[in-house]
Design a protein around this motif. Structure first.
Motif, mmCIF file in Angstrom:
data_model
loop_
_atom_site.group_PDB
_atom_site.id
_atom_site.type_symbol
_atom_site.label_atom_id
_atom_site.label_comp_id
_atom_site.label_asym_id
_atom_site.label_seq_id
_atom_site.Cartn_x
_atom_site.Cartn_y
_atom_site.Cartn_z
ATOM 1 N N GLY A 24 2.076 0.471 9.713
ATOM 2 C CA GLY A 24 1.847 1.835 9.646
ATOM 3 C C GLY A 24 0.236 1.480 9.153
ATOM 4 O O GLY A 24 -0.331 2.192 10.058
ATOM 5 N N THR A 25 -0.202 1.129 8.403
ATOM 6 C CA THR A 25 -1.295 0.954 8.123
ATOM 7 C C THR A 25 -2.490 0.604 9.956
ATOM 8 O O THR A 25 -4.059 0.757 9.675
ATOM 9 C CB THR A 25 -1.800 0.243 7.171
ATOM 10 N N LEU A 26 -2.196 -0.984 9.799
ATOM 11 C CA LEU A 26 -2.653 -0.738 11.426
ATOM 12 C C LEU A 26 -3.468 -0.080 12.241
ATOM 13 O O LEU A 26 -3.940 0.209 12.936
ATOM 14 C CB LEU A 26 -1.994 -2.331 11.691
ATOM 15 N N ILE A 27 -2.081 0.793 12.589
ATOM 16 C CA ILE A 27 -2.065 1.409 13.543
ATOM 17 C C ILE A 27 -2.534 2.520 13.156
ATOM 18 O O ILE A 27 -3.659 2.869 14.051
ATOM 19 C CB ILE A 27 -0.430 2.407 14.436
ATOM 20 N N TRP B 114 0.759 9.014 6.345
ATOM 21 C CA TRP B 114 1.344 8.754 5.375
ATOM 22 C C TRP B 114 2.639 8.547 6.561
ATOM 23 O O TRP B 114 3.942 8.032 5.974
ATOM 24 C CB TRP B 114 1.801 10.179 5.019
ATOM 25 N N PHE B 115 2.813 9.303 7.071
ATOM 26 C CA PHE B 115 4.469 9.488 8.322
ATOM 27 C C PHE B 115 4.150 7.587 8.774
ATOM 28 O O PHE B 115 5.688 7.297 8.877
ATOM 29 C CB PHE B 115 4.482 10.088 9.642
ATOM 30 N N LEU B 116 3.272 7.181 9.511
ATOM 31 C CA LEU B 116 3.009 5.669 10.433
ATOM 32 C C LEU B 116 3.224 4.741 8.920
ATOM 33 O O LEU B 116 3.587 3.618 9.590
ATOM 34 C CB LEU B 116 1.229 5.687 10.445
ATOM 35 N N ALA B 117 3.075 5.193 7.599
ATOM 36 C CA ALA B 117 3.159 4.047 6.766
ATOM 37 C C ALA B 117 5.016 3.867 6.491
ATOM 38 O O ALA B 117 5.124 2.638 5.713
ATOM 39 C CB ALA B 117 2.521 4.248 5.228
ATOM 40 N N TYR C 76 15.018 3.980 2.111
ATOM 41 C CA TYR C 76 14.461 3.212 1.332
ATOM 42 C C TYR C 76 14.042 1.539 1.352
ATOM 43 O O TYR C 76 15.165 0.642 1.851
ATOM 44 C CB TYR C 76 14.838 3.417 0.081
ATOM 45 N N SER C 77 12.674 1.074 0.908
ATOM 46 C CA SER C 77 12.391 -0.612 1.009
ATOM 47 C C SER C 77 13.175 -1.194 0.042
ATOM 48 O O SER C 77 13.840 -0.925 -0.939
ATOM 49 C CB SER C 77 10.849 -0.695 0.630
ATOM 50 N N GLY D 272 0.969 -1.021 0.517
ATOM 51 C CA GLY D 272 -0.294 0.185 -0.071
ATOM 52 C C GLY D 272 1.216 1.745 -0.252
ATOM 53 O O GLY D 272 0.594 2.076 -0.702
ATOM 54 N N ASP D 273 1.195 1.206 0.887
ATOM 55 C CA ASP D 273 2.353 2.221 0.517
ATOM 56 C C ASP D 273 3.526 2.314 2.309
ATOM 57 O O ASP D 273 3.114 1.551 2.707
ATOM 58 C CB ASP D 273 1.359 4.250 1.649
ATOM 59 N N ILE D 274 4.413 3.199 1.925
ATOM 60 C CA ILE D 274 5.965 3.212 2.740
ATOM 61 C C ILE D 274 6.126 4.555 3.191
ATOM 62 O O ILE D 274 6.927 4.528 3.840
ATOM 63 C CB ILE D 274 7.561 2.741 2.579
ATOM 64 N N GLY D 275 5.164 5.508 3.106
ATOM 65 C CA GLY D 275 5.634 6.569 4.207
ATOM 66 C C GLY D 275 6.784 7.035 3.718
ATOM 67 O O GLY D 275 6.798 7.258 2.593
#
Length: 473
Positions: free
Chosen positions: A380-383, A358-361, A66-67, A54-57
């Motif tokens: 991140g998405t869960l939180i 976005w930051f949590l991602a 970076y991932s 979904g996202d890496i923020g």
């Protein structure tokens, strides 16, 4: 304003002759690596990749965090697009290793962390090496801080547009027009926006995301994290189910969660399939004019300082306009306590929710602790979803207890804007979809269950229990 060269990789010394001399030994090491690397590494890499679907923020803006899996996937995607298939040993090293960004170790060769220029293919070095384009290296882009600010502005503008679209879809499919949804049914108000957002995520967040990123990385972030993340909302979905539980409609609660989950999942599947068909059709139609298309893409690409600044100025003006209109309308309608007053307040506070999400991602794909446990869970998405659902429930409790027009306007505006943008279904469903397509599809249902059970359970303690005990109407 001065612009500086924004080279994502530090310069490394060396020549192609040194690379060639290291090639044979690197290939030998890769064969031994194929026997030595445990399957756990492969599982960890897949878990990280799926978790970052979904996202890496804000990790997307600075390369040192970076991932790794995201970088490797981009390398393979670029190699495939260029019509070059990496060698087996190159593919193996791509699968299990990533390159160090530390200049102190930039000249060392490691079978687990090879440098990109040290991955040698007899077919073509351009398959993995992305330094052939000197123009790309010498692009002058925005300074890092200004680029970060530009990303926040992208998220704010697209986030407000997502709030407005969600509001229009609620009214369109609600009792006033179509009558397909209501707050007293498992066909909840935000179901149409969650389905539309998931469908568009299949288009712009999966199939066409790489193409959009070639034009502008910030545009891709704005569309997916900003617009689609704000168009969809998990907290509104959860709160409707809490309202139904208070009324004793437990069958509707179960149906609401099941129908909401699977309709959103099949929306993203339909989006992916239609987008792939459309992309195939475009390639067939544009085969004869491929050169013109490439030239057109380069004309639109935001790849230098001047174009970045032009886009930034336009978005700042748009954001000022949106805030100006929202503030003026809120001032005029606030005392009336209308739904319009709630909407304009939601537009004003919505960007804060997008920024927090976005930051949590950045925690997606990282796992727990230094060992990186449970990397497959997008924490991140869960939180973001759980916290938004809890605050949404707390605000609903406040509205029940206070029962004033101004309190209702403020609480509902914050719920619809800030909490609606902090939580997301489009990203949640993209992660769910990626897990279903992985080697461990059970993780998708485990992730969905964890998110729903925790959100609904905490929401029950915060909202339903006080309503039951205090007897709020």
């Amino acid at each position: 304003m001065d612009c500086e060269t924004n080279d994502p990789e530090p310069r490394r010394s060396g020549s192609f002759s040194r690379m060639s001399s290291a090639g044979s030994s690197l290939r030998k090491r890769s064969f031994s690596l194929s026997r030595a690397v445990p399957s756990r590494v492969d599982d960890d890499l897949e878990s990280e990749t799926v978790s970052e679907a979904g996202d890496i923020g804000d990790r997307a803006l600075y390369g040192n965090t970076y991932s790794e899996s995201g970088r490797l996937q981009d390398s393979f995607d670029n190699a495939i697009e260029n019509g070059v298939v990496p060698t087996p040993e190159g593919a193996l090293l791509q699968s299990y290793g990533f390159w160090s960004r530390d200049p102190a170790v930039s000249n060392t060769v490691s079978p687990v962390t090879p440098l990109p220029e040290e991955i040698i293919s007899p077919l073509s070095t351009d398959a993995i090496i992305h330094t052939g384009d000197e123009k790309q290296e010498n692009k002058r882009e925005l300074p890092w801080l200004l680029e970060y600010i530009s990303c926040l502005i992208h998220l704010a503008v697209f986030g407000i547009l997502g709030v407005l679209t969600r509001y229009l879809l609620r009214n369109l499919f609600g009792p006033g027009v179509v009558g397909a949804t209501s707050d007293e049914s498992y066909m909840y108000f935000d179901l149409p926006s969650n389905m539309v957002g998931s469908f568009l995520m299949g288009w712009f967040g999966i199939v066409f995301k790489a193409d959009i990123s070639k034009v502008s990385d910030l545009l891709a972030i704005g569309l997916t994290t900003g617009y689609l993340g704000s168009l969809t909302t998990f907290s509104g979905w959860n709160q409707t189910m809490l309202d139904l539980s208070v009324e004793g409609q437990w069958v509707f609660v179960v149906l609401g969660f099941l129908i909401g989950l699977f309709l959103s999942e099949y929306s993203i599947i339909f989006g992916v399939e239609t987008a792939k068909g459309f992309k195939w059709l475009l390639k067939r139609l544009n085969t004869s004019s491929e050169h013109d298309i490439s030239s057109s893409k380069s004309n639109w690409k935001v790849d230098n300082c001047r174009r970045h600044l032009v886009v930034l100025v336009v978005l700042v003006l748009m954001l000022a306009l949106l805030y100006g209109v929202s503030g003026a309308m809120e001032k005029r309608e606030f005392n009336g306590g209308s739904s319009g007053a709630q909407l304009w307040l939601a537009c004003m506070v919505g960007p804060l929710g997008v920024w927090i999400r976005w930051f949590l991602a950045r925690f997606n794909g990282r796992g727990l602790g230094r060992a990186g446990l449970l990397k497959w869970i997008p924490f991140g998405t869960l939180i973001a979803n759980v916290s938004a659902a809890c605050i949404m429930a707390a605000l609903a409790t406040v509205k029940k207890a206070v029962k004033t027009k101004n309190c209702d306007t403020i609480a509902t505006g914050v719920q619809f804007g800030l909490m609606g943008c902090l939580s997301t279904v489009s990203t949640f469903i993209a992660e769910f979809h990626a897990m279903r397509q992985s080697k461990s599809p059970w993780r998708a249902y485990a992730y969905a269950t964890i998110t729903i059970v925790i959100s609904f359970g905490l929401g029950t303690l915060i909202f339903s229990v006080p309503v039951w005990t205090k007897g709020y109407d």
